[in-house]
Design a protein around this motif. Structure first.
Motif, PDB file in Angstrom:
ATOM      1  N   GLY A 233      -2.294 -12.929  -7.118  1.00 39.40           N
ATOM      2  CA  GLY A 233      -2.231 -12.180  -5.871  1.00 39.40           C
ATOM      3  C   GLY A 233      -2.414 -10.689  -6.043  1.00 39.40           C
ATOM      4  O   GLY A 233      -2.004 -10.101  -7.038  1.00 39.40           O
ATOM      5  N   ARG A 234      -3.074 -10.082  -5.054  1.00 33.74           N
ATOM      6  CA  ARG A 234      -3.152  -8.627  -4.979  1.00 33.74           C
ATOM      7  C   ARG A 234      -1.897  -8.130  -4.285  1.00 33.74           C
ATOM      8  O   ARG A 234      -1.559  -8.572  -3.187  1.00 33.74           O
ATOM      9  N   MET A 235      -1.194  -7.184  -4.898  1.00 23.93           N
ATOM     10  CA  MET A 235       0.099  -6.778  -4.377  1.00 23.93           C
ATOM     11  C   MET A 235       0.027  -6.206  -2.973  1.00 23.93           C
ATOM     12  O   MET A 235       0.959  -6.365  -2.191  1.00 23.93           O
ATOM     13  N   THR A 236      -1.064  -5.528  -2.627  1.00 25.79           N
ATOM     14  CA  THR A 236      -1.151  -4.993  -1.268  1.00 25.79           C
ATOM     15  C   THR A 236      -1.128  -6.104  -0.234  1.00 25.79           C
ATOM     16  O   THR A 236      -0.626  -5.913   0.882  1.00 25.79           O
ATOM     17  N   MET A 237      -1.648  -7.270  -0.580  1.00 26.73           N
ATOM     18  CA  MET A 237      -1.678  -8.395   0.339  1.00 26.73           C
ATOM     19  C   MET A 237      -0.505  -9.346   0.125  1.00 26.73           C
ATOM     20  O   MET A 237       0.007  -9.943   1.077  1.00 26.73           O
ATOM     21  N   ALA A 238      -0.063  -9.498  -1.116  1.00 30.60           N
ATOM     22  CA  ALA A 238       1.008 -10.444  -1.423  1.00 30.60           C
ATOM     23  C   ALA A 238       2.386  -9.896  -1.070  1.00 30.60           C
ATOM     24  O   ALA A 238       3.285 -10.660  -0.704  1.00 30.60           O
TER      25      ALA A 238
END
Length: 303
Positions: A233-238
């Motif tokens: 996951g990308r942290m900005t989205m997750a």
């Protein structure tokens, strides 16, 4: 041929650029039916088929390509001349960014900015294509890339970090899973093949196949929420999904993505008060966010 069909030509130009009648109609404040009617009228006037409608949008015929080539530069010159004559309203800020960045990161924070500056209006354009500042009336953009866009100022906001995430239900089903053993779990293939870099950095063997492959990060995260598999996951989205317990982190390890997030704007935007206010606020938000997601070594130092 009578009067030039300038309105229809403008619609054709935008539809050709976007490859989609619905998005073009939205930007022109028209219904899709009205824009389709204009396109049919233009084709009848020229006696040529210009657009081919398909399930994924529209494409150009050979005649459409020739028309686009002939009108693109004159329309761009007209747009530049109009912008040079127009005095921009400093209480309106037009911002371009990707839909995923808008929904997962900016929109939850934007009410604070508007509350502090009620005199400003935000025009938010969310799309996956890079805005052309020379051709579109956009003041600033948030971009994901290497930070080098000729002729534009690019200010670093924060890095993107990657980490394995999965739904609570899938975690319960798999039981305790060590990160080194992830290759034996149902994994979701990510855009760019970042799993290879993950295993090279933290150990383990990349899987020979994935449960599913994705070309875009947004459906990748949705698939993880539905329990289809483990996503990198990308942290900005997750992060918003983790905060609402729709996803959970599988560990503390983070991998820095190849690209980062930047605030980008052309020279004409630098002197605008609305841009300066938004820039200062955004940089502060970015610094506060980076502290919460960037991994730190012992002693509080970043890797």
């Amino acid at each position: 041929m009578g009067r030039l069909p300038l309105t229809a030509l403008e619609g054709f130009l935008l539809a050709a650029r976007l490859g989609n009648l619905s998005r073009a109609a939205t930007q022109l404040n028209l219904t899709v039916s009205a824009l389709s009617h204009q396109m049919r009228g233009l084709e009848e006037r020229l006696g040529q088929r210009l657009l081919v409608r398909g399930s994924r949008g529209v494409s150009l015929t050979a005649e459409g390509e020739r028309l686009l080539e002939g009108i693109a530069l004159p329309f761009a010159a007209i747009e530049r001349a109009l912008r040079q004559c127009q005095v921009p309203s400093d209480d309106i800020l037009t911002l371009s960014l990707m839909p995923s960045m808008a929904s997962s990161w900016l929109l939850p924070r934007l009410p604070d900015f508007l509350a502090a500056h009620p005199e400003l209006q935000i025009n938010l354009q969310s799309n996956t294509t890079l805005v052309n500042f020379d051709q579109e009336p956009v003041d600033v953009a948030i971009r994901f890339g290497a930070g080098q866009w000729p002729g534009l100022t690019a200010e670093h906001l924060f890095d993107e970090w990657l980490t394995p995430v999965a739904s609570p239900a899938l975690i319960a089903k798999l039981g305790r899973t060590r990160l080194r053993d992830l290759s034996g779990c149902p994994l979701l293939g990510d855009p760019g093949g970042r799993w290879t870099a993950w295993f090279a950095r933290f150990g383990g063997t990349p899987p020979t196949r994935f449960v599913a492959q994705f070309s875009d990060s947004e459906p990748l995260h949705r698939a993880a929420v539905e329990g289809l598999g483990i996503a990198l996951g990308r942290m900005t989205m997750a992060r918003p999904l983790v905060d609402t317990d729709r996803l959970r982190l599988l560990g503390k390890q983070r991998l820095r993505a190849e690209f980062s997030h930047y605030l980008v704007y052309p020279p004409r935007s630098e002197k605008r008060q609305s841009v300066r206010l938004f820039r200062d606020w955004l940089l502060l938000q970015a610094r506060e966010y980076a502290v919460t997601v960037e991994p730190r070594k012992a002693g509080g130092r970043k890797p």
